[in-house]
Design a protein around this motif. Structure first.
Motif, PDB file in Angstrom:
ATOM      1  N   SER A   5       0.866  -1.175   0.000  1.00 47.94           N
ATOM      2  CA  SER A   5       0.000   0.000   0.000  1.00 47.94           C
ATOM      3  C   SER A   5       0.901   1.222   0.000  1.00 47.94           C
ATOM      4  CB  SER A   5      -0.922   0.004   1.219  1.00 47.94           C
ATOM      5  OG  SER A   5      -0.173   0.144   2.394  1.00 47.94           O
ATOM      6  N   MET A   6       0.396   2.320  -0.492  1.00 47.86           N
ATOM      7  CA  MET A   6       1.188   3.540  -0.551  1.00 47.86           C
ATOM      8  C   MET A   6       0.282   4.749  -0.450  1.00 47.86           C
ATOM      9  SD  MET A   6       2.070   3.277  -4.663  1.00 47.86           S
ATOM     10  CE  MET A   6       3.602   4.047  -4.475  1.00 47.86           C
ATOM     11  N   SER A   7       0.863   5.827   0.004  1.00 47.78           N
ATOM     12  CA  SER A   7       0.141   7.094   0.092  1.00 47.78           C
ATOM     13  C   SER A   7       0.667   8.018  -0.991  1.00 47.78           C
ATOM     14  CB  SER A   7       0.359   7.738   1.461  1.00 47.78           C
ATOM     15  OG  SER A   7      -0.115   6.898   2.477  1.00 47.78           O
ATOM     16  N   LEU A   8      -0.235   8.660  -1.698  1.00 46.57           N
ATOM     17  CA  LEU A   8       0.128   9.583  -2.766  1.00 46.57           C
ATOM     18  C   LEU A   8      -0.693  10.855  -2.635  1.00 46.57           C
ATOM     19  CD1 LEU A   8       0.028   7.152  -5.830  1.00 46.57           C
ATOM     20  CD2 LEU A   8       2.067   8.049  -4.706  1.00 46.57           C
ATOM     21  N   PRO A   9      -0.113  11.984  -3.042  1.00 47.05           N
ATOM     22  CA  PRO A   9      -0.931  13.196  -3.100  1.00 47.05           C
ATOM     23  C   PRO A   9      -2.065  13.000  -4.108  1.00 47.05           C
ATOM     24  CG  PRO A   9       1.405  13.716  -3.332  1.00 47.05           C
ATOM     25  CD  PRO A   9       1.268  12.224  -3.397  1.00 47.05           C
ATOM     26  N   LYS A  10      -3.225  13.545  -3.809  1.00 44.40           N
ATOM     27  CA  LYS A  10      -4.400  13.352  -4.664  1.00 44.40           C
ATOM     28  C   LYS A  10      -4.144  13.793  -6.102  1.00 44.40           C
ATOM     29  CE  LYS A  10      -9.309  14.102  -4.937  1.00 44.40           C
ATOM     30  NZ  LYS A  10     -10.521  14.357  -4.198  1.00 44.40           N
ATOM     31  N   LYS A  11      -3.447  14.920  -6.280  1.00 47.19           N
ATOM     32  CA  LYS A  11      -3.165  15.433  -7.624  1.00 47.19           C
ATOM     33  C   LYS A  11      -2.326  14.434  -8.423  1.00 47.19           C
ATOM     34  CE  LYS A  11      -1.297  19.478 -10.006  1.00 47.19           C
ATOM     35  NZ  LYS A  11      -0.137  19.096 -10.757  1.00 47.19           N
ATOM     36  N   LEU A  12      -1.319  13.852  -7.783  1.00 45.40           N
ATOM     37  CA  LEU A  12      -0.462  12.876  -8.462  1.00 45.40           C
ATOM     38  C   LEU A  12      -1.250  11.639  -8.856  1.00 45.40           C
ATOM     39  CD1 LEU A  12       2.362  12.032  -9.412  1.00 45.40           C
ATOM     40  CD2 LEU A  12       2.775  11.164  -7.102  1.00 45.40           C
ATOM     41  N   ASP A  17      -3.928   8.305 -12.897  1.00 48.59           N
ATOM     42  CA  ASP A  17      -5.150   7.669 -13.411  1.00 48.59           C
ATOM     43  C   ASP A  17      -5.469   8.156 -14.823  1.00 48.59           C
ATOM     44  OD1 ASP A  17      -5.555   6.084 -11.168  1.00 48.59           O
ATOM     45  OD2 ASP A  17      -6.970   7.479 -10.232  1.00 48.59           O
ATOM     46  N   ASP A  18      -5.253   9.450 -15.091  1.00 52.69           N
ATOM     47  CA  ASP A  18      -5.484   9.987 -16.437  1.00 52.69           C
ATOM     48  C   ASP A  18      -4.548   9.335 -17.455  1.00 52.69           C
ATOM     49  OD1 ASP A  18      -7.457  11.667 -15.466  1.00 52.69           O
ATOM     50  OD2 ASP A  18      -6.170  13.454 -15.417  1.00 52.69           O
ATOM     51  N   VAL A  19      -3.281   9.159 -17.080  1.00 55.07           N
ATOM     52  CA  VAL A  19      -2.318   8.506 -17.971  1.00 55.07           C
ATOM     53  C   VAL A  19      -2.738   7.059 -18.224  1.00 55.07           C
ATOM     54  CG1 VAL A  19       0.074   7.680 -18.170  1.00 55.07           C
ATOM     55  CG2 VAL A  19      -0.381  10.005 -17.364  1.00 55.07           C
ATOM     56  N   LEU A  20      -3.130   6.365 -17.161  1.00 52.84           N
ATOM     57  CA  LEU A  20      -3.568   4.973 -17.315  1.00 52.84           C
ATOM     58  C   LEU A  20      -4.747   4.878 -18.276  1.00 52.84           C
ATOM     59  CD1 LEU A  20      -3.336   3.627 -13.649  1.00 52.84           C
ATOM     60  CD2 LEU A  20      -1.694   3.326 -15.515  1.00 52.84           C
ATOM     61  N   ASP A  22      -5.592   7.040 -20.665  1.00 53.97           N
ATOM     62  CA  ASP A  22      -5.130   7.367 -22.018  1.00 53.97           C
ATOM     63  C   ASP A  22      -4.383   6.203 -22.667  1.00 53.97           C
ATOM     64  OD1 ASP A  22      -6.194   9.902 -21.835  1.00 53.97           O
ATOM     65  OD2 ASP A  22      -4.279  10.912 -21.510  1.00 53.97           O
ATOM     66  N   ARG A  23      -3.651   5.443 -21.853  1.00 51.98           N
ATOM     67  CA  ARG A  23      -2.852   4.345 -22.375  1.00 51.98           C
ATOM     68  C   ARG A  23      -3.613   3.029 -22.412  1.00 51.98           C
ATOM     69  NH1 ARG A  23       3.006   4.023 -20.488  1.00 51.98           N
ATOM     70  NH2 ARG A  23       3.171   3.056 -22.516  1.00 51.98           N
ATOM     71  N   GLY A  24      -4.853   3.010 -21.939  1.00 53.10           N
ATOM     72  CA  GLY A  24      -5.688   1.822 -22.036  1.00 53.10           C
ATOM     73  C   GLY A  24      -5.448   0.766 -20.974  1.00 53.10           C
ATOM     74  N   TYR A  25      -4.897   1.144 -19.842  1.00 53.16           N
ATOM     75  CA  TYR A  25      -4.692   0.179 -18.757  1.00 53.16           C
ATOM     76  C   TYR A  25      -6.025  -0.178 -18.115  1.00 53.16           C
ATOM     77  CZ  TYR A  25       0.401   0.494 -18.648  1.00 53.16           C
ATOM     78  OH  TYR A  25       1.727   0.406 -18.949  1.00 53.16           O
ATOM     79  N   ASN A  26      -6.144  -1.436 -17.690  1.00 49.24           N
ATOM     80  CA  ASN A  26      -7.347  -1.894 -17.009  1.00 49.24           C
ATOM     81  C   ASN A  26      -7.260  -1.732 -15.499  1.00 49.24           C
ATOM     82  OD1 ASN A  26      -8.488  -2.685 -19.419  1.00 49.24           O
ATOM     83  ND2 ASN A  26      -7.582  -4.725 -19.320  1.00 49.24           N
ATOM     84  N   SER A  27      -6.034  -1.607 -14.967  1.00 51.87           N
ATOM     85  CA  SER A  27      -5.891  -1.502 -13.517  1.00 51.87           C
ATOM     86  C   SER A  27      -4.692  -0.638 -13.152  1.00 51.87           C
ATOM     87  CB  SER A  27      -5.724  -2.895 -12.891  1.00 51.87           C
ATOM     88  OG  SER A  27      -4.437  -3.407 -13.152  1.00 51.87           O
ATOM     89  N   ARG A  28      -4.772  -0.037 -11.975  1.00 54.03           N
ATOM     90  CA  ARG A  28      -3.643   0.722 -11.444  1.00 54.03           C
ATOM     91  C   ARG A  28      -2.443  -0.186 -11.215  1.00 54.03           C
ATOM     92  NH1 ARG A  28      -6.587   4.137  -6.774  1.00 54.03           N
ATOM     93  NH2 ARG A  28      -7.297   5.879  -8.053  1.00 54.03           N
ATOM     94  N   SER A  29      -2.690  -1.397 -10.749  1.00 52.94           N
ATOM     95  CA  SER A  29      -1.586  -2.314 -10.450  1.00 52.94           C
ATOM     96  C   SER A  29      -0.690  -2.525 -11.661  1.00 52.94           C
ATOM     97  CB  SER A  29      -2.118  -3.656  -9.952  1.00 52.94           C
ATOM     98  OG  SER A  29      -2.699  -3.512  -8.692  1.00 52.94           O
ATOM     99  N   ASN A  30      -1.288  -2.758 -12.828  1.00 52.49           N
ATOM    100  CA  ASN A  30      -0.489  -2.950 -14.044  1.00 52.49           C
ATOM    101  C   ASN A  30       0.294  -1.686 -14.382  1.00 52.49           C
ATOM    102  OD1 ASN A  30      -1.363  -5.572 -14.339  1.00 52.49           O
ATOM    103  ND2 ASN A  30      -3.006  -5.036 -15.763  1.00 52.49           N
ATOM    104  N   GLY A  31      -0.336  -0.542 -14.240  1.00 54.41           N
ATOM    105  CA  GLY A  31       0.341   0.725 -14.514  1.00 54.41           C
ATOM    106  C   GLY A  31       1.484   0.973 -13.542  1.00 54.41           C
ATOM    107  N   ILE A  32       1.267   0.693 -12.277  1.00 48.30           N
ATOM    108  CA  ILE A  32       2.317   0.876 -11.275  1.00 48.30           C
ATOM    109  C   ILE A  32       3.471  -0.077 -11.545  1.00 48.30           C
ATOM    110  CG2 ILE A  32       2.874   0.598  -8.829  1.00 48.30           C
ATOM    111  CD1 ILE A  32       0.020   1.739  -8.260  1.00 48.30           C
ATOM    112  N   ARG A  33       3.179  -1.319 -11.893  1.00 49.10           N
ATOM    113  CA  ARG A  33       4.239  -2.280 -12.220  1.00 49.10           C
ATOM    114  C   ARG A  33       5.083  -1.772 -13.389  1.00 49.10           C
ATOM    115  NH1 ARG A  33       0.717  -6.295 -10.511  1.00 49.10           N
ATOM    116  NH2 ARG A  33      -0.334  -6.478 -12.511  1.00 49.10           N
ATOM    117  N   ASP A  34       4.424  -1.288 -14.445  1.00 48.58           N
ATOM    118  CA  ASP A  34       5.163  -0.781 -15.605  1.00 48.58           C
ATOM    119  C   ASP A  34       5.967   0.465 -15.247  1.00 48.58           C
ATOM    120  OD1 ASP A  34       4.268  -2.837 -17.147  1.00 48.58           O
ATOM    121  OD2 ASP A  34       2.851  -1.635 -18.326  1.00 48.58           O
ATOM    122  N   ALA A  35       5.392   1.344 -14.432  1.00 50.31           N
ATOM    123  CA  ALA A  35       6.110   2.543 -14.012  1.00 50.31           C
ATOM    124  C   ALA A  35       7.349   2.176 -13.193  1.00 50.31           C
ATOM    125  CB  ALA A  35       5.192   3.467 -13.218  1.00 50.31           C
TER     126      ALA A  35
END
Length: 137
Positions: A5-12, A17-20, A22-35
């Protein structure tokens, strides 16, 4: 798989989420793994550079953050042999861009870059280098 689990500023998080989306990700987990993979690859690339290099360090920072500009200047003064030129650009009311042209030993350039990355108020740092070659006279 490990769960974290992690804490992030709401803006970040909203921007992520907007990038995910735009790039067609189905989940935050996949996006975080790629990042994270991209972050590790960039770190490994930076760690592996060696020899005499020439390049640019780009630094985006919030000029209103306490002492950030003074800290950037202090670090630059510690690397006078490696820094050939700097340029300061006002991007917006909230962000400035410092472009630092460097030439010298890769270890010193990497140290400069990593010190800038660790500063509070610095939003983003990117190092781009190439092998430094001298033409025969």
């Amino acid at each position: 798989m490990m769960r974290i689990s992690m804490s992030l500023p709401k803006k970040l998080l909203n921007e992520f989420d907007d990038v995910l989306k735009d790039r067609g990700y189905n989940s935050r987990s996949n996006g975080i793994r790629d990042a994270l993979k991209d972050y590790i690859i960039r770190y490994q690339w930076m760690k592996e550079i060696e020899g005499d290099r020439m390049g640019v360090v780009s630094v985006i920072y919030d000029p209103h953050y306490t002492d950030v500009l003074g800290n950037i200047m202090d670090i630059q003064h510690s690397f006078l042999e490696e820094i050939n030129a700097t340029m300061h650009i006002h991007m917006s009311d909230k962000n400035c861009l410092e472009v630092i042209v460097v030439k010298g030993d890769a270890n010193q350039i990497r140290d400069l870059t990593e010190q800038l990355m660790r500063l509070n108020g610095v939003e983003h740092v990117k190092l781009t280098t190439t092998v430094s070659t001298e033409k025969n006279k």
